[in-house]
Write an enzyme that holds these catalytic residues in place. Sequence first.
Site, short mmCIF file in Angstrom:
data_model
loop_
_atom_site.label_atom_id
_atom_site.label_comp_id
_atom_site.label_asym_id
_atom_site.label_seq_id
_atom_site.Cartn_x
_atom_site.Cartn_y
_atom_site.Cartn_z
N ASN A 164 -10.15 -1.14 -0.07
CA ASN A 164 -8.70 -0.99 -0.03
C ASN A 164 -8.12 -1.45 -1.36
O ASN A 164 -8.18 -2.64 -1.68
CB ASN A 164 -8.16 -1.82 1.14
CG ASN A 164 -6.66 -1.69 1.32
OD1 ASN A 164 -5.97 -1.14 0.46
ND2 ASN A 164 -6.17 -2.21 2.42
N HIS A 210 -3.89 6.64 3.06
CA HIS A 210 -4.21 5.33 2.51
C HIS A 210 -5.63 4.95 2.92
O HIS A 210 -6.06 5.21 4.04
CB HIS A 210 -3.21 4.29 3.02
CG HIS A 210 -3.53 2.91 2.56
ND1 HIS A 210 -3.82 2.62 1.25
CD2 HIS A 210 -3.64 1.74 3.25
CE1 HIS A 210 -4.09 1.33 1.15
NE2 HIS A 210 -3.99 0.78 2.34
N CYS A 236 0.82 -1.23 0.00
CA CYS A 236 0.00 0.00 0.00
C CYS A 236 0.85 1.27 0.00
O CYS A 236 0.35 2.34 -0.32
CB CYS A 236 -0.94 -0.01 1.20
SG CYS A 236 -1.85 -1.54 1.35
O1 UT7 Z 1 -3.79 -1.98 3.53
C1 UT7 Z 1 -2.86 -2.51 4.40
C2 UT7 Z 1 -3.20 -2.25 5.76
N1 UT7 Z 1 -4.38 -2.97 6.15
C3 UT7 Z 1 -5.04 -2.51 7.15
O2 UT7 Z 1 -4.70 -1.46 7.64
C4 UT7 Z 1 -6.18 -3.30 7.71
C5 UT7 Z 1 -6.06 -3.26 9.21
N2 UT7 Z 1 -7.09 -4.03 9.94
C6 UT7 Z 1 -8.39 -3.70 9.90
O3 UT7 Z 1 -8.82 -2.82 9.20
C7 UT7 Z 1 -9.32 -4.44 10.85
O4 UT7 Z 1 -8.54 -5.16 11.77
C8 UT7 Z 1 -10.29 -5.40 10.11
C9 UT7 Z 1 -11.33 -4.61 9.37
C10 UT7 Z 1 -9.53 -6.31 9.18
C11 UT7 Z 1 -11.02 -6.27 11.15
O5 UT7 Z 1 -11.72 -5.44 12.09
P1 UT7 Z 1 -11.57 -5.69 13.64
O6 UT7 Z 1 -12.44 -4.73 14.33
O7 UT7 Z 1 -10.09 -5.66 13.97
O8 UT7 Z 1 -12.19 -7.12 13.80
P2 UT7 Z 1 -11.50 -8.44 14.34
O9 UT7 Z 1 -10.51 -8.97 13.36
O10 UT7 Z 1 -11.03 -8.19 15.74
O11 UT7 Z 1 -12.74 -9.41 14.38
C12 UT7 Z 1 -13.85 -9.18 15.26
C13 UT7 Z 1 -14.91 -10.22 14.99
C14 UT7 Z 1 -14.36 -11.63 14.97
O12 UT7 Z 1 -15.30 -12.49 15.58
P3 UT7 Z 1 -15.11 -12.97 17.11
O13 UT7 Z 1 -13.79 -13.69 17.15
O14 UT7 Z 1 -15.10 -11.70 17.93
O15 UT7 Z 1 -16.30 -13.84 17.34
C15 UT7 Z 1 -14.26 -11.96 13.50
O16 UT7 Z 1 -14.37 -13.35 13.24
O17 UT7 Z 1 -15.50 -10.01 13.69
C16 UT7 Z 1 -15.45 -11.23 12.97
N3 UT7 Z 1 -15.35 -10.90 11.55
C17 UT7 Z 1 -16.43 -10.67 10.77
N4 UT7 Z 1 -17.74 -10.68 11.01
C18 UT7 Z 1 -18.56 -10.38 10.01
C19 UT7 Z 1 -14.22 -10.77 10.80
N5 UT7 Z 1 -14.54 -10.44 9.54
C20 UT7 Z 1 -15.91 -10.38 9.49
C21 UT7 Z 1 -16.83 -10.09 8.47
N6 UT7 Z 1 -18.14 -10.10 8.77
N7 UT7 Z 1 -16.44 -9.77 7.21
#
Ligand code: UT7
Length: 337
Positions: free
Chosen positions: A294, A264, A123
């Site tokens: 993204n 970004h 990125c």
């Molecule tokens: O471009 C390069 C840089 N990339 C980034 O900067 C991305 C950085 N990371 C993020 O933007 C976020 O971490 C994400 C959007 C990827 C994820 O958001 P989060 O708030 O960190 O969620 P999480 O990974 O902590 O997941 C929370 C919950 C999990 O369920 P449990 O374990 O709490 O039951 C996931 O399984 O959300 C669940 N989950 C989803 N639920 C519905 C993960 N993806 C999804 C989804 N739909 N698509």
Amino acid sequence: MSSSGNPSAPPYPVRIAGTGSYLPERIMTNRELEESVDTSDEWITSRTGIRERRIAKDGEFTSHLASEAARRALEQAGVAAAEIELIIVATITPDTLTPATACYVQQQIGSLKAVAFDVSAACSGFLYAMEFARHAVGAGAFRNALIIGAEKLSAFVDWNDRNTCVLFGDGAGAAVLLPSTNGGGKILSSTLGTDGAQAELLNIPGGGSACPALPGTAPVKPAVLSMQGREVFKHAVNAMRQAAIDGIAAAGLTIADIDLIIPHQANLRIIDAIVERLDFDRDNVFINLDKYGNTSAAAVAIALDEANRQGRIKPGDRILLVAFGAGLTWASAVIEW
Ligand code: UT7
């Protein structure tokens, strides 16, 4: 161990003479994803800010997206493709492992005398390309440069993995760099950084020499994006905030001198966290991730072009570009328009 620094300015200043972008026509909404994976429009919108993304057609590759964005940037700059001397394409989704996507672009747009190669800095790639092209033009080694961020991420996403497939999209953005003329705009400063110790947090594990896709065998690890989202999130906030501070200081400015931030476009919550820590007015932050998701190396390039064409940037404005991605890599640039 990470490394970060402000490269010194080249002997002669360099400006952005034109920008362009291209997004594939096909729109994939969050609602559509609800039909294929266990997710919801509400989850995606509230956790990321993304509402829809663009998906390239079969037979439409990264080079095609890049070439269309390049044509638009060349037209705005008033530079003929045949006059371009240097092409750098930033991408992690090349048409082929070799040759570089920039070589295909050279042929597609007819820049037949250009030196062409790719940069792989995820990125941050467009800003890496901008900094190296700035030095190449600013030292007088090349009379101009065409830099492009282009991705067909839809070809490297596991469409059954809700953790990643909802985040990414396809697109391309480009800019033409020329020597700065008297009184015209110029790139004021740049910061680049890398931390290879965190490479595992965000990668495409399969398809390279570590895990080749050989004839007749499936690679042990798939050639799809894999990410530890929560960890990447924390690094993204810290690294982009620091890159912004370092880039502004290297330009001899303060945050109060910045008219527009173009960050970004990965996650609205990341952008909000950075803007809050920088104590900057959210209204002067350019955001389009709701429409495109993204798009990795293309994201800052597309946003720069949209801000430019929408009249969000006026001559004399100081804009801050800041990015973060796999590597880990981060980068910023301050531009006087
Ligand atoms: O471009 C390069 C840089 N990339 C980034 O900067 C991305 C950085 N990371 C993020 O933007 C976020 O971490 C994400 C959007 C990827 C994820 O958001 P989060 O708030 O960190 O969620 P999480 O990974 O902590 O997941 C929370 C919950 C999990 O369920 P449990 O374990 O709490 O039951 C996931 O399984 O959300 C669940 N989950 C989803 N639920 C519905 C993960 N993806 C999804 C989804 N739909 N698509």
